[in-house]
Design an enzyme around this catalytic site. Structure first.
Site, PDB file in Angstrom:
ATOM      1  N   SER A  75      15.095  97.463 -64.349  1.00 23.30           N
ATOM      2  CA  SER A  75      14.676  98.306 -63.274  1.00 23.30           C
ATOM      3  C   SER A  75      15.548  97.963 -62.105  1.00 23.30           C
ATOM      4  O   SER A  75      16.731  97.976 -62.150  1.00 23.30           O
ATOM      5  CB  SER A  75      13.329  97.892 -62.922  1.00 23.30           C
ATOM      6  OG  SER A  75      12.428  98.983 -62.222  1.00 23.30           O
ATOM      7  N   ARG A 107       0.460 100.422 -54.492  1.00 22.05           N
ATOM      8  CA  ARG A 107       0.661  99.794 -56.103  1.00 22.05           C
ATOM      9  C   ARG A 107       0.281 100.800 -56.890  1.00 22.05           C
ATOM     10  O   ARG A 107       0.648 100.853 -57.974  1.00 22.05           O
ATOM     11  CB  ARG A 107       0.218  98.459 -55.807  1.00 22.05           C
ATOM     12  CG  ARG A 107       0.019  97.910 -57.252  1.00 22.05           C
ATOM     13  CD  ARG A 107       1.264  97.247 -57.741  1.00 22.05           C
ATOM     14  NE  ARG A 107       1.274  96.530 -59.061  1.00 22.05           N
ATOM     15  CZ  ARG A 107       2.203  96.175 -59.516  1.00 22.05           C
ATOM     16  NH1 ARG A 107       3.467  96.260 -59.457  1.00 22.05           N
ATOM     17  NH2 ARG A 107       1.967  95.329 -60.541  1.00 22.05           N
ATOM     18  N   ASP A 124      10.126 105.883 -71.036  1.00 22.44           N
ATOM     19  CA  ASP A 124      10.328 105.536 -69.757  1.00 22.44           C
ATOM     20  C   ASP A 124      10.581 106.866 -68.773  1.00 22.44           C
ATOM     21  O   ASP A 124      11.887 107.259 -69.177  1.00 22.44           O
ATOM     22  CB  ASP A 124      11.393 104.378 -69.423  1.00 22.44           C
ATOM     23  CG  ASP A 124      11.783 103.978 -68.194  1.00 22.44           C
ATOM     24  OD1 ASP A 124      11.223 104.573 -67.129  1.00 22.44           O
ATOM     25  OD2 ASP A 124      12.335 102.899 -67.959  1.00 22.44           O
ATOM     26  N   HIS A 178       8.077 102.787 -68.605  1.00 23.92           N
ATOM     27  CA  HIS A 178       9.058 102.033 -68.001  1.00 23.92           C
ATOM     28  C   HIS A 178       8.456 100.455 -68.115  1.00 23.92           C
ATOM     29  O   HIS A 178       9.561  99.480 -68.080  1.00 23.92           O
ATOM     30  CB  HIS A 178       9.200 102.308 -66.245  1.00 23.92           C
ATOM     31  CG  HIS A 178      10.033 101.531 -65.513  1.00 23.92           C
ATOM     32  ND1 HIS A 178      11.453 101.556 -65.918  1.00 23.92           N
ATOM     33  CD2 HIS A 178      10.025 100.883 -64.418  1.00 23.92           C
ATOM     34  CE1 HIS A 178      12.104 100.689 -64.952  1.00 23.92           C
ATOM     35  NE2 HIS A 178      11.312 100.204 -64.117  1.00 23.92           N
TER      36      HIS A 178
END
Lengths: 371, 203
Positions: free
Chosen positions: A147, A217, A313, A346
């Site tokens: 990432s 979040r 992902d 992901h």
């Protein structure tokens, strides 16, 4: 397991930043595992993701949970600390001890808050380079990360190619798509919309932007999972109840799960850091210092590279990772590519994915044997 | 398909490749051919393989390998990036042998292509006598489970090269490990070579 260490870098010369400012005498918090050998050719730099930190393989001091890559880094693990010297620094702009918005600005003795300069992925890499210099390492055996960590890997390959023997960028991209930026903007706006954010000056207030950070979040967490994983894990299951409440309480398990993810996150992460680091990711474009040419950006790269993507992902999809592979292929580099089949989205690079571990281990060990 | 006889085939292929050449093996299997060429010819090798288990084996051997498909992923390479491309026992399993061949001669200065010769007399005889799709050492699958989509004979291959203006430079005979200059279709080759092996190129 490793103790957290903090070193002050750029003591003689300031670190000049892409945005114009500079940082001098900044702190980098980091952990190390294993031993640097006499030839100093066995170091592996692990770059963490947006909300990661230096606790890659040791228990987190706040959450008390295992390190975020404790399945990957350790004795006899895919990155074997019996063999390799692993270094994991907290990025600048972070909130686990490296200089960032919540640390004290030496110029006025107050927290930086939003006076902290806007930094870039390249700035983070320049800061990491100073740490590697400080540790006396001329050539890193392998730089890896997923990432945002993968962006740091790409920036290392572009900026300091002579210092990188091999590299494993995982589930990443050469720049953020409009969709990526949109998701980060949603997160930033939710933090800044929280009245407790107080323009970033909340460090001495008993009100902190917990709701804003928590919603940020939650949104991000959705993007880390695949539709299939969410569906098979939660579906439309209800949370501790047999029928709908006809209210706005968490009726569905997925709601409860996301709220939990949000609430627990605010204990360990600083809202201002979240703004700065997501900004750095949005600004990232490894070709930007080279007139927009990816070929130019990696022209001097000689490293042996393994690129990894995960089928489900959608945040950094296989197509983005294959773009990186294509550039490396065009340059005739020693590049490998593997796409791991999984429904974990992901987040896969942080989870138990045996085929990913096998590829990583196979690549790292064989590359080390052929040094 | 692990039909490659390491001792026989690798040696013949190695004879075609000079030291220190850059080579891509398309459908590189577990990477043994690249490993062999690395050891004996000091090549700079790359692999492409569709089967992930074999990709893992390549990675563990330190061979740079792309998990990819010859039909779609050769487009990613620039013209004449490699000195040599190799395609062993894969042509017949591709969706479009024609475009794969065009890509091979585009990305490399020379291409080495081998395939099971469907014109071999045993295959003809088997078809003629048994009225069943032939199964042999080189063609080890039953008709209903074969990954092979496009069988061809040595003469078919030669015709396709002509159509695509691909120049055949050399031919190989795996039974006696001999290489010779190509001089057109040959009755003996098309009947008696179980495998067609050719060195081709296109400017």
């Amino acid at each position: 397991m490793s103790e957290n260490k903090i070193v002050t870098l750029a003591e003689d010369e300031p670190l000049n930043l892409d945005g114009g400012g500079s940082l001098s005498k900044f702190k980098t918090a980091y952990t190390t595992y294993g031993k640097l050998n006499d030839k100093k050719n066995n170091s592996i730099l692990v770059c963490h993701a947006l909300t990661g930190d230096q606790y890659v393989a040791s228990d987190h001091p706040i959450t008390k949970k295992n390190g975020w890559w404790s399945m990957v880094v350790g004795p006899d693990k895919p990155i074997d600390t019996n063999k390799f010297f692993v270094i994991c620094p907290n990025v600048i702009g972070g909130c686990m001890g490296s200089t960032g918005p919540k640390e004290i600005n030496p110029e006025n003795g107050k927290e930086f808050a939003t006076d902290f300069p806007v930094i870039t992925i390249a700035d983070m890499v320049r800061a990491q380079k100073l740490l590697i210099d400080y540790l006396g390492i001329e050539k890193i055996f392998c730089v890896t990360g997923g990432s945002m960590g993968g962006m740091l890997v790409l920036e290392w390959l572009s900026k300091f190619p002579e210092m990188v023997h091999s590299a494993v960028p995982i589930a990443t991209a050469t720049n953020h798509s409009a969709q990526n930026i949109a998701l980060n903007e949603l997160a930033r706006q939710s933090i800044m919309a929280d009245p407790n954010w107080q323009s970033g000056n909340y460090y001495h207030s008993d009100k902190k932007p917990m709701k804003g950070l928590s919603v940020a979040r939650m949104a991000a967490h959705i993007s880390y999972l695949s539709k299939e994983a969410l569906q098979s894990k939660f579906g439309r299951n209800l949370q501790d109840k047999n029928s709908l409440d006809y209210s706005f309480d968490a009726d569905f398990q997925i709601e409860s799960y996301l709220r939990h993810q949000g609430f627990t996150f605010v204990d360990r992460f600083d809202a201002n850091s979240y703004l700065y680091i997501t900004r750095a990711m949005d600004y990232f474009d490894v070709s930007s210092a080279n007139n927009g040419s990816l070929i130019e950006a990696f022209k001097k790269t000689q490293s042996k590279i393994l690129c990894v993507s995960f089928t489900s992902d959608w945040l950094y999809p296989t197509s983005e990772n294959k773009k990186i592979v294509k550039v490396f292929n065009s340059l005739g580099l020693n590049v490998s590519f593997i796409e791991i089949e999984t429904e974990n989205g992901h987040d896969s690079f942080l989870l138990d994915e045996p085929k990913f571990f096998e590829a990583l281990k196979g690549f790292i060990n064989s590359t080390f044997e052929n040094l | 398909m692990s039909l490659i006889n390491e001792n026989k085939d690798f040696g013949v292929i190695a004879k075609l490749i000079p030291n220190n050449a850059s080579v891509i093996d398309v459908g590189c299997n577990d990477g043994s051919l690249l490993e062999y060429l690395r050891e004996y010819k000091n090549i700079d090798g790359r692999g492409m393989e569709i089967d992930q288990k074999k990709v893992q084996l390549c990675l563990a051997k330190g061979i740079s390998v792309i998990e990819g498909d010859a039909d779609t992923d050769l487009y990613d390479y620039p013209d004449k990036l490699f000195d040599y491309s190799i395609l062993t026992y894969t042509l017949q399993a591709t969706k479009s042998p024609k475009t794969v061949m065009q890509q091979l001669v585009r990305i490399s200065k020379k291409a080495i292509i081998s395939f099971p010769n469907f014109g071999h007399w045993k295959i003809g005889a088997s078809l003629l006598l048994n009225r069943k799709m032939p199964v042999s050492e080189k063609l080890s699958y039953s008709w209903h489970e074969t990954p092979n989509l496009h069988f061809c004979t040595i003469n078919d291959f030669i015709d396709l090269c002509e159509e695509l203006e691909i120049k055949i430079e050399k031919k190989g005979d795996l039974s006696n490990k001999k290489l010779s200059n190509f001089s057109g279709k040959n009755f003996l080759d098309s009947y008696f070579n179980e495998v067609g092996l050719f060195l081709v190129s296109k400017d």
